[in-house]
Design an enzyme around this catalytic site. Sequence first.
Site, short mmCIF file in Angstrom:
data_model
loop_
_atom_site.label_atom_id
_atom_site.label_comp_id
_atom_site.label_asym_id
_atom_site.label_seq_id
_atom_site.Cartn_x
_atom_site.Cartn_y
_atom_site.Cartn_z
N SER A 162 0.86 -1.19 0.00
CA SER A 162 0.00 0.00 0.00
C SER A 162 0.89 1.24 0.00
O SER A 162 1.98 1.24 0.54
CB SER A 162 -0.93 0.00 1.21
OG SER A 162 -0.19 0.02 2.39
N GLY A 163 0.41 2.28 -0.64
CA GLY A 163 1.17 3.52 -0.73
C GLY A 163 1.90 3.66 -2.05
O GLY A 163 2.54 4.67 -2.30
N CYS A 164 1.79 2.66 -2.92
CA CYS A 164 2.42 2.72 -4.23
C CYS A 164 1.37 3.01 -5.29
O CYS A 164 0.30 2.41 -5.27
CB CYS A 164 3.11 1.39 -4.58
SG CYS A 164 4.52 1.02 -3.55
N GLU A 165 1.68 3.94 -6.17
CA GLU A 165 0.76 4.27 -7.26
C GLU A 165 0.69 3.10 -8.25
O GLU A 165 -0.38 2.74 -8.72
CB GLU A 165 1.28 5.52 -7.97
CG GLU A 165 0.31 6.13 -8.93
CD GLU A 165 0.84 7.44 -9.46
OE1 GLU A 165 1.41 7.43 -10.57
OE2 GLU A 165 0.70 8.46 -8.78
N SER A 166 1.82 2.50 -8.56
CA SER A 166 1.88 1.32 -9.41
C SER A 166 1.60 0.10 -8.54
O SER A 166 1.69 0.16 -7.32
CB SER A 166 3.27 1.17 -10.02
OG SER A 166 3.64 2.32 -10.70
#
Length: 140
Positions: A53-57
């Site tokens: 979590s926290g990743c755009e990809s």
Amino acid sequence: MPHPFGNTITAQDIIETMSSFTSWEERYRQVIMWGKSLPKMHDELKQEQLLVSGCESKVWLVSEFDGELWNFQIDSDARIVRGLIALVLAAFHLKTTAEIKAFDTQAYFAKLGLIDHLSPSRGHGLKAIVEQIQQLVEQS
């Protein structure tokens, strides 16, 4: 337990290689090349609960601890993120809990001269990957 690069590349190797470049474009190309050298994660491991979590990809993280060393498999659907994953693996893969806890990721990324050139979302995602590894190690 094979190293993701086929041979062992260390964080120090990454720093030395990156410091030999004079431009951000050269560094960016090298990061992409490291990402291309990583093995792809098997599709059956790319499950929702393994997403960072926290990743755009999309970034999947699988960890194993054999009582001595940590083994990480990390993959992404984005080219540059795979390169950033290579930098993370050089620092943490096949390391002990103590080595991971002692590793100064802020200093490492500062020496690479990358964070200033990444978009805020990429920088956030990179930190999210590192934080998830650190949490896994803390919980062991």
